[in-house]
Design a protein around this motif. Structure first.
Motif, short mmCIF file in Angstrom:
data_model
loop_
_atom_site.label_atom_id
_atom_site.label_comp_id
_atom_site.label_asym_id
_atom_site.label_seq_id
_atom_site.Cartn_x
_atom_site.Cartn_y
_atom_site.Cartn_z
N GLN A 1 59.68 29.44 43.91
CA GLN A 1 59.03 28.97 42.87
C GLN A 1 59.55 29.45 41.30
O GLN A 1 59.19 30.84 41.48
CB GLN A 1 57.45 28.95 42.94
CG GLN A 1 56.66 28.27 41.72
CD GLN A 1 55.35 28.25 42.00
OE1 GLN A 1 54.82 29.10 42.90
NE2 GLN A 1 54.26 27.50 41.27
N LEU A 2 59.91 28.95 40.62
CA LEU A 2 60.62 29.48 39.39
C LEU A 2 59.52 28.90 38.28
O LEU A 2 59.37 27.65 37.86
CB LEU A 2 61.81 29.16 38.96
CG LEU A 2 62.99 29.60 40.12
CD1 LEU A 2 64.33 29.05 39.76
CD2 LEU A 2 62.81 31.11 40.42
N ILE A 3 58.73 29.90 37.52
CA ILE A 3 57.84 29.43 36.47
C ILE A 3 58.39 30.14 35.08
O ILE A 3 58.73 31.35 35.00
CB ILE A 3 56.45 29.93 36.86
CG1 ILE A 3 56.20 29.61 38.25
CG2 ILE A 3 55.59 29.76 36.00
CD1 ILE A 3 54.83 30.41 38.92
N GLN A 4 58.15 29.30 34.01
CA GLN A 4 58.28 29.95 32.66
C GLN A 4 57.20 30.32 32.23
O GLN A 4 55.80 29.93 32.36
CB GLN A 4 58.59 28.81 31.65
CG GLN A 4 58.93 29.21 30.45
CD GLN A 4 59.58 28.11 29.38
OE1 GLN A 4 59.42 26.94 29.79
NE2 GLN A 4 60.03 28.40 28.23
N GLY A 5 57.11 31.94 31.88
CA GLY A 5 55.81 32.61 31.43
C GLY A 5 56.20 33.96 31.07
O GLY A 5 57.55 34.50 31.11
N ALA B 281 48.02 35.81 33.99
CA ALA B 281 47.82 34.60 33.13
C ALA B 281 48.89 33.71 33.42
O ALA B 281 48.75 32.47 33.00
CB ALA B 281 47.76 34.95 31.46
N VAL B 282 49.93 33.92 33.98
CA VAL B 282 50.92 32.91 34.46
C VAL B 282 50.38 31.87 35.24
O VAL B 282 49.91 32.10 36.43
CB VAL B 282 52.27 33.50 34.81
CG1 VAL B 282 53.23 32.62 35.31
CG2 VAL B 282 52.71 34.56 33.72
N PRO B 283 50.56 30.69 35.01
CA PRO B 283 50.16 29.42 35.89
C PRO B 283 50.90 29.53 37.26
O PRO B 283 51.86 29.91 37.38
CB PRO B 283 50.55 28.17 35.30
CG PRO B 283 50.82 28.60 33.93
CD PRO B 283 51.24 30.02 33.74
N GLY B 284 49.73 29.51 38.15
CA GLY B 284 50.13 29.40 39.87
C GLY B 284 50.30 31.20 40.36
O GLY B 284 50.34 31.02 41.37
N LEU B 285 49.88 32.02 39.41
CA LEU B 285 49.95 33.43 40.02
C LEU B 285 48.59 33.93 40.27
O LEU B 285 48.44 35.07 40.89
CB LEU B 285 50.81 34.51 38.92
CG LEU B 285 52.38 34.08 38.93
CD1 LEU B 285 52.99 35.54 38.19
CD2 LEU B 285 52.90 33.91 40.15
N GLY B 286 47.61 33.37 39.79
CA GLY B 286 46.16 33.66 39.81
C GLY B 286 45.75 33.98 41.33
O GLY B 286 45.76 33.02 42.04
N GLY B 287 45.31 35.07 41.63
CA GLY B 287 44.93 35.53 42.86
C GLY B 287 46.00 35.73 43.96
O GLY B 287 45.74 35.82 45.29
N ARG B 288 47.01 35.64 43.62
CA ARG B 288 48.17 35.61 44.62
C ARG B 288 48.46 37.37 44.85
O ARG B 288 48.25 37.97 44.01
CB ARG B 288 49.51 34.94 44.22
CG ARG B 288 49.15 33.44 44.30
CD ARG B 288 50.64 32.69 43.90
NE ARG B 288 51.69 33.14 45.21
CZ ARG B 288 52.79 32.30 45.33
NH1 ARG B 288 53.08 31.34 44.57
NH2 ARG B 288 53.41 32.55 46.22
N ARG B 289 49.10 37.60 46.02
CA ARG B 289 49.54 38.84 46.47
C ARG B 289 50.98 38.78 46.85
O ARG B 289 51.39 37.81 47.44
CB ARG B 289 48.62 39.65 47.24
CG ARG B 289 47.12 39.89 46.89
CD ARG B 289 47.25 40.78 45.83
NE ARG B 289 45.85 40.98 45.36
CZ ARG B 289 45.27 40.45 44.20
NH1 ARG B 289 45.86 39.47 43.65
NH2 ARG B 289 43.91 40.51 43.76
N PHE B 290 51.68 39.97 46.46
CA PHE B 290 53.08 39.91 46.88
C PHE B 290 53.57 41.37 47.59
O PHE B 290 53.06 42.20 47.12
CB PHE B 290 54.16 39.68 45.67
CG PHE B 290 53.91 38.28 45.06
CD1 PHE B 290 54.80 37.11 45.44
CD2 PHE B 290 52.72 38.45 43.90
CE1 PHE B 290 54.26 36.09 44.73
CE2 PHE B 290 52.60 37.16 43.40
CZ PHE B 290 53.43 35.91 43.72
N ASP B 291 54.32 41.11 48.36
CA ASP B 291 54.90 42.16 49.05
C ASP B 291 55.94 43.42 48.24
O ASP B 291 55.92 44.56 48.41
CB ASP B 291 55.50 42.10 50.36
CG ASP B 291 54.39 41.35 51.42
OD1 ASP B 291 53.70 41.93 51.96
OD2 ASP B 291 54.74 40.05 51.78
N ARG B 292 56.38 42.45 47.63
CA ARG B 292 57.67 43.23 46.72
C ARG B 292 57.46 42.60 45.24
O ARG B 292 57.40 41.37 45.06
CB ARG B 292 58.86 43.04 47.34
CG ARG B 292 59.08 43.50 48.67
CD ARG B 292 59.22 44.92 48.64
NE ARG B 292 59.68 45.31 49.93
CZ ARG B 292 58.61 45.54 50.98
NH1 ARG B 292 57.27 45.57 50.55
NH2 ARG B 292 58.91 45.98 52.27
#
Length: 257
Positions: A100-104, A111-122
């Protein structure tokens, strides 16, 4: 993937929002990065890839991803649903499923749309961290977005490089310019000489103090160089590294507690 520590201003339009001229520069940068003798291809990306380790089944966030090619490559290598964020929005066509590529703006990833509440390993800041409006706040946000046992890979240009460039430009000494806090500007003939880059200088202690203030510790630091084969094939690139030293890579983890 974008050049770190830079504001960019158009020579024809004067100073303004740093993100807007980057939209001009982004495609030129990507063209330069794709060349056979690009230091990104020869040195930076191989070292970054090694520091990331096995990404199979892991989620990755590339903050300041440029055109998104690197995070797309990681997905092709087995990374799980992963995201690239860049303010330019000039992304590769047809990224692989799971990308997923997001302009932000990486200054406020939460505050980037689509990232709220997400967690990443890297989470990666590959030559992009200097664009953060508040470096400590940006890293704190990234730290909170890490999954359990996750880490950040961050790369920055060796600060001595900027001191050398300023000393040459101003006719001063390395020591004077290394500790100077004055910004300096230049045109990058390798990308687009109609755009001026304005650098914010920093020292090693500045960098380490930002990591500490953000609640991170350095698990590993790497200063990659050309392989022996690449040195023979591209002596002009070895000459650049001999003079300017190259980049710094850091593997950062949250401090306990």
């Amino acid at each position: 993937m974008v050049p770190d520590d830079s504001h960019v201003t158009s020579n024809s339009h004067g100073a303004g929002d740093a993100s807007r001229p980057w939209e001009q520069l982004a495609s030129d940068y990507e063209q330069a990065r794709s060349r056979e003798d690009s230091l990104d291809r020869l040195v930076e990306w191989p070292a970054q890839r090694e520091l990331l380790g096995d990404v199979n089944g892991l989620s990755v966030l590339d903050a300041g991803c440029g055109n998104g090619a690197k995070v797309a490559e990681l997905v092709r290598d087995g990374a799980a649903a992963s995201v690239g964020v860049d303010i330019s929005g000039n992304f590769v066509d047809a990224p692989p499923p799971g990308t997923q590529l997001i302009q932000g703006d990486l200054s406020d990833l939460a505050a980037v749309p689509g990232l709220g509440g997400r967690r990443f390993d890297r989470i990666m800041f590959l030559q992009s961290f200097g664009y953060a409006k508040d470096p400590v706040a940006a890293l704190r946000t990234a730290r909170m977005m890490l999954a359990d046992n996750g880490f950040i890979v961050l790369t920055r240009t060796q600060p001595i490089r900027y001191a050398i460039e300023r000393a040459e430009q101003n006719g001063t000494s390395l020591g004077e310019e290394y500790f100077s806090t004055d910004s300096f500007s230049y045109r990058h003939n390798g990308w687009n000489d109609q755009v001026t880059l304005t650098k914010r200088p920093y020292t090693m202690s500045d960098l380490l103090n930002v990591f500490s203030a953000a609640g991170l510790w350095i698990e590993a630091a790497v200063e990659p160089q050309l392989s022996e084969d690449a040195r023979r094939r591209y002596p002009h690139k070895q000459a650049v590294l001999n003079k300017y030293l190259g980049i710094l890579l850091f593997k950062l983890r949250p401090l306990p507690g």
